[in-house]
Scaffold this active site. Structure first.
Site, PDB file in Angstrom:
ATOM      1  N   LYS A   1       0.820  -1.215   0.000  1.00 11.58           N
ATOM      2  CA  LYS A   1       0.000   0.000   0.000  1.00 11.58           C
ATOM      3  C   LYS A   1       0.856   1.269   0.000  1.00 11.58           C
ATOM      4  O   LYS A   1       0.409   2.311  -0.463  1.00 11.58           O
ATOM      5  CB  LYS A   1      -0.969  -0.029   1.168  1.00 11.58           C
ATOM      6  CG  LYS A   1      -2.030  -1.116   0.978  1.00 11.58           C
ATOM      7  CD  LYS A   1      -3.091  -1.137   2.028  1.00 11.58           C
ATOM      8  CE  LYS A   1      -4.184  -2.137   1.692  1.00 11.58           C
ATOM      9  NZ  LYS A   1      -3.743  -3.555   1.852  1.00 11.58           N
TER      10      LYS A   1
HETATM   11  C1  LIG Z   1      -4.369  -4.638   1.224  1.00  7.97           C
HETATM   12  C2  LIG Z   1      -3.583  -5.881   1.076  1.00  7.97           C
HETATM   13  C3  LIG Z   1      -3.952  -6.888   0.143  1.00  7.97           C
HETATM   14  C4  LIG Z   1      -5.206  -6.793  -0.680  1.00  7.97           C
HETATM   15  O1  LIG Z   1      -5.136  -5.788  -1.673  1.00  7.97           O
HETATM   16  P1  LIG Z   1      -6.449  -5.328  -2.463  1.00  7.97           P
HETATM   17  O2  LIG Z   1      -6.043  -4.153  -3.257  1.00  7.97           O
HETATM   18  O3  LIG Z   1      -7.450  -4.956  -1.374  1.00  7.97           O
HETATM   19  O4  LIG Z   1      -6.912  -6.453  -3.275  1.00  7.97           O
HETATM   20  C5  LIG Z   1      -3.110  -7.979   0.003  1.00  7.97           C
HETATM   21  N1  LIG Z   1      -2.000  -8.128   0.753  1.00  7.97           N
HETATM   22  C6  LIG Z   1      -1.619  -7.203   1.663  1.00  7.97           C
HETATM   23  C7  LIG Z   1      -0.389  -7.434   2.462  1.00  7.97           C
HETATM   24  C8  LIG Z   1      -2.386  -6.038   1.855  1.00  7.97           C
HETATM   25  O5  LIG Z   1      -2.003  -5.124   2.764  1.00  7.97           O
END
Ligand SMILES: *Cc1c(COP(=O)(O)O)cnc(C)c1O
Length: 464
Positions: free
Chosen positions: A112
């Site tokens: 993120k």
């Molecule tokens: C947020 C997250 C996901 C999922 O991502 P999306 O965009 O919601 O599909 C997968 N792995 C980790 C470590 C995350 O923080």
């Protein structure tokens, strides 16, 4: 670039307004009016660029007409300057045609950061140009809160309030939020569950007076700017191993469908991607959807990969919009059905077309532990539980073995040390810059599960 809503009844907006608005007024999500195209030569030309330069090139067509347009290259350079690997998103080879794309070298060790570090600067740039301020409120069970806090700390034009359920996040995740002591950052530990936190955030947005007074904004994954910034690493990773001359497959551990939708955008822009493998844990609504064509909500069960513990994937609406020929009324009908009965079904034709490009794949906790152990034994790499779901997908889907498969490694193993240690016997170490995390002083405010008291706290502490 103009943006339209997936439900077809909200005003078209330019990038800056889409950034600040988040959700469209008709309840839909914003998408670009047209998809920018890159030619084969242009894609080949990306291969030698560094990550910030490539990022500015990929994002440029989406911000035409924005106040950010002119200095985008400066913005991306600043956004990725804090990342601890000089490649920003390095590739690691596990086996022939089997690669990891490491998306955990940012300040909070999850993918993120790759979007939010840029989006935080975008908020600041647009708000400064408008002489405006915002108050961000959000609820988190883990990764989003810390990434949003790191992206907005010390930003003049932003105050951020993140609610987390007291005692219910992992120690690493909580410390990553509560040890940030910038004046504009407010951590609220709510005596309740994650759902209580989320309900309060929704209620704050639903209160028009409060929303207007505070100039509320959100940084959740329905914000188009986050998707846009995630398109970058699909190009980045692919051009290192395949395109433009041969296609690749991406395997994506998925929750809200934001990350994998960004890959779909890259495909729409001309990147040759043969398949997306959509990885789920036991919360397998997407796997069941790809199997049947019916999206049916079920309760959430906690797993080893908590960031994928979701009931519904909100960003899937963007894919529906594309699959239904950009028919906002048709999307509205399906989403109304979901609200009323917790389910919808797409037409056979639309479902078949999606299956040409997407394959669902699920892995429960026992399988996740097994895959983490196997990868450690065969390659020496420690992978986190989310990444394990992706690696399993990449290895189990039936596709031409000559095509390179890239799994997005979405979190650093040290973010989920207990699961990794249980699978391998090795406790993954935090990177040096976080080595003293557990010695750092925490600052947060404990509040009861009471909307009025939380709102009063926001009113008192927002500088707006
Ligand atoms: C947020 C997250 C996901 C999922 O991502 P999306 O965009 O919601 O599909 C997968 N792995 C980790 C470590 C995350 O923080």
């Amino acid at each position: 670039m103009r943006y339209v809503s997936t439900r077809g009844r909200a005003p078209e907006l330019g990038f800056d307004d889409v950034l600040l608005t988040g959700l469209a007024a008709d309840g839909g999500l914003y998408v670009p009016a047209t998809w920018p195209q890159l030619s084969k030569d242009q894609i080949a030309g990306l291969a030698g660029l560094d990550y910030p330069t490539l990022a500015a090139k990929i994002m440029a067509p989406f911000v035409v007409g924005s106040v950010l347009e002119k200095d985008l290259g400066t913005l991306t350079r600043e956004a990725y300057s804090t990342f601890t690997h000089t490649a920003v998103a390095p590739l690691k080879q596990l086996a022939a045609n089997d690669w990891l794309v490491e998306l955990f070298h940012g300040p909070t060790l999850a993918f993120k950061d790759y979007a939010l570090q840029a989006v935080g600067l975008m908020f600041d740039g647009v708000l400064k140009a408008r002489g405006n301020r915002i108050t961000i409120v959000g609820a988190t069970s883990g990764d989003t809160g810390s990434a949003a806090i790191e992206a907005t700390k010390n930003r003049e034009a932003v105050d951020i309030f993140i609610l987390h359920p007291e005692g219910r996040t992992s120690d690493v995740q909580r410390k990553q939020m509560t040890t940030v002591t910038a004046n504009n950052v407010h951590n609220i530990a709510v005596k309740g569950t994650f759902d209580d936190c989320q309900d309060m955030v929704k209620a704050m947005f639903a209160d028009v007076t409060f929303r207007t007074d505070m100039n509320l904004s959100a940084v959740n994954s329905i914000n188009w700017a986050r998707i846009m910034a995630q398109v970058v690493y699909y190009f980045w990773a692919a051009v290192h191993v395949g395109p433009p001359h041969r296609p690749v497959v991406f395997s994506v551990p998925t929750g809200n469908f934001g990350n994998v939708f960004a890959g779909f955008v890259a495909k729409k822009m001309g990147l040759p991607i043969a398949k997306f493998i959509v990885g789920s844990n036991s919360n397998d609504i997407l796997t069941r959807y790809f199997e049947t064509g019916a999206m049916t909500m079920a309760g959430v069960v906690p797993t080893l990969s908590p960031s994928m513990d979701i009931q519904i994937s909100s960003n899937f609406e963007r894919l529906l919009f594309e699959s239904l020929g950009r028919d906002g009324a048709a999307v509205t009908r399906l989403m109304d059905g979901l609200k009323q009965s917790g389910a919808y079904t797409v037409s056979d034709a639309a479902h078949r077309e999606m299956l040409n490009l997407f394959a669902g794949c699920r892995l429960d906790d026992a399988g996740t532990t097994r895959v983490i152990g196997e990868i450690y034994k065969t390659t020496g790499e420690l992978i986190d539980p989310h990444t394990a779901v992706g690696v399993h997908g990449a290895r189990s889907v039936a596709i031409d073995p000559a095509i390179p498969r890239l799994t997005l490694a979405t979190a650093h193993p040290a973010k989920f040390p207990a699961a990794v240690e249980a699978a391998t016997g090795v406790k993954p170490a935090l990177p040096a810059f976080l080595a003293d995390l557990f010695a750092r002083k925490e600052r947060f405010t404990s509040l009861p599960n009471d909307l009025d008291q939380v709102k009063a706290f926001v009113r008192q502490n927002a500088r707006r």
